[in-house]
Design an enzyme around this catalytic site. Sequence first.
Site, PDB file in Angstrom:
ATOM      1  N   GLU A 126       0.824  -1.222   0.000  1.00 15.63           N
ATOM      2  CA  GLU A 126       0.000   0.000   0.000  1.00 15.63           C
ATOM      3  C   GLU A 126       0.855   1.268   0.000  1.00 15.63           C
ATOM      4  O   GLU A 126       0.363   2.346   0.323  1.00 15.63           O
ATOM      5  CB  GLU A 126      -0.949   0.022   1.217  1.00 15.63           C
ATOM      6  N   HIS A 151      -7.219  -3.199   9.657  1.00 14.86           N
ATOM      7  CA  HIS A 151      -8.517  -3.818   9.374  1.00 14.86           C
ATOM      8  C   HIS A 151      -9.359  -3.816  10.651  1.00 14.86           C
ATOM      9  O   HIS A 151      -9.771  -4.880  11.134  1.00 14.86           O
ATOM     10  CB  HIS A 151      -8.309  -5.231   8.833  1.00 14.86           C
ATOM     11  N   GLU A 179     -16.617  11.646  23.078  1.00 12.51           N
ATOM     12  CA  GLU A 179     -15.310  12.205  22.681  1.00 12.51           C
ATOM     13  C   GLU A 179     -15.115  12.307  21.157  1.00 12.51           C
ATOM     14  O   GLU A 179     -14.203  12.996  20.701  1.00 12.51           O
ATOM     15  CB  GLU A 179     -14.174  11.368  23.276  1.00 12.51           C
ATOM     16  N   HIS A 220     -13.094  -3.271   4.044  1.00 12.54           N
ATOM     17  CA  HIS A 220     -11.653  -3.560   4.059  1.00 12.54           C
ATOM     18  C   HIS A 220     -10.983  -3.029   5.336  1.00 12.54           C
ATOM     19  O   HIS A 220     -10.345  -3.777   6.059  1.00 12.54           O
ATOM     20  CB  HIS A 220     -11.007  -2.953   2.800  1.00 12.54           C
TER      21      HIS A 220
HETATM   22  O1  2HA Z   1      -1.667  -6.592   3.085  1.00 16.43           O
HETATM   23  O2  2HA Z   1      -3.748  -4.528   4.510  1.00 16.43           O
HETATM   24  O3  2HA Z   1      -4.489  -3.558   2.172  1.00 16.43           O
HETATM   25  C1  2HA Z   1      -1.792  -5.472   3.760  1.00 16.43           C
HETATM   26  C2  2HA Z   1      -3.084  -4.829   3.551  1.00 16.43           C
HETATM   27  C3  2HA Z   1      -3.515  -4.530   2.187  1.00 16.43           C
HETATM   28 ZN    ZN Z   2      -5.642  -3.744   4.143  1.00 15.39          ZN
END
Ligand code: 2HA
Ligand code: ZN
Length: 286
Positions: A126, A151, A179, A220
């Site tokens: 990323e 995540h 908050e 995601h």
């Molecule tokens: O693999 O979180 O978005 C790492 C990640 C991809």
């Molecule tokens: Zn990710």
Amino acid sequence: MNTVTVSQQQARVGIDIPFVREMAETTYNMWKFGWDERNGGNVSCILDEAEVEQYIDIQQVKYTIQPAFAVHELAGKYFIVTGSGKYFKNVIDDPEANLGLLRVSANGEQLEVLWGFKNGAVPTSELPSHFMSHIERLKVDPKHRVVIHNHATNVIAMSFVHNLDENQFTRTLWEMCTECIVVFPDGIGVIPWMVPGSNEIGQATAQKMRDHHAVLWPHHGIFGTGHSIDEAFGLIETIEKAAQIYMLIANHSIRQKITDQQLADLAHAFGVTPREGILQTITSSF
Ligand code: 2HA
Ligand code: ZN
């Protein structure tokens, strides 16, 4: 008696460097929270040259990497970043294999690896989203330093059951804990579902970073930014906590809420300006 074996000590090369330790501890905590299963998540942090050269020979470029796009805006900047495919739970035991320290070359066209990425590791997949987000945040905030992606469980869950209008999503989060409006008065940006790792998702994320410290990737995870790892991590923690409350109360009958007036009063009391167009009324009663 110290139970750390010689081989563990050798593996922990770098753990005494403060910025390495902070990355290792933060990634470990995120894994413990269940936000970084397997190789999920990535972190990048801008470091000052003066800070880096206390611990690492900045004249010694180990090798160079070609970035996905030239990053002239970040030329000369130092970053510590997580490695691609690396597991957050493992960073603390072998920082040198799971993290890397790189400098963007003076012309912005190369990444100069100065430390880490042992055994052929490479920066996070990323990196385009991180670099583009750093560029946009720095334009609006020169003290910006950190991008964290993870995540966060309830944030992902909420992205299935709440509508994805960013103002409505923000407003619901603000309503979940007192908050929230103080921690993220600029709200959170929301992009459409997109394939991760691409320049396109990087561009969409960075565009939202002009107006927000945090951006939701539906189904995601989340991107959070800040002046420090503590700040970016704390922002994500706060959003995740609000999302958790939302998921806990969803489908229960709601008897009372934090009202718009109360949100406006909070903003006034803490001296923050809520993003426009989210609250019905932003006039403080004070
Ligand atoms: O693999 O979180 O978005 C790492 C990640 C991809
Ligand atoms: Zn990710």
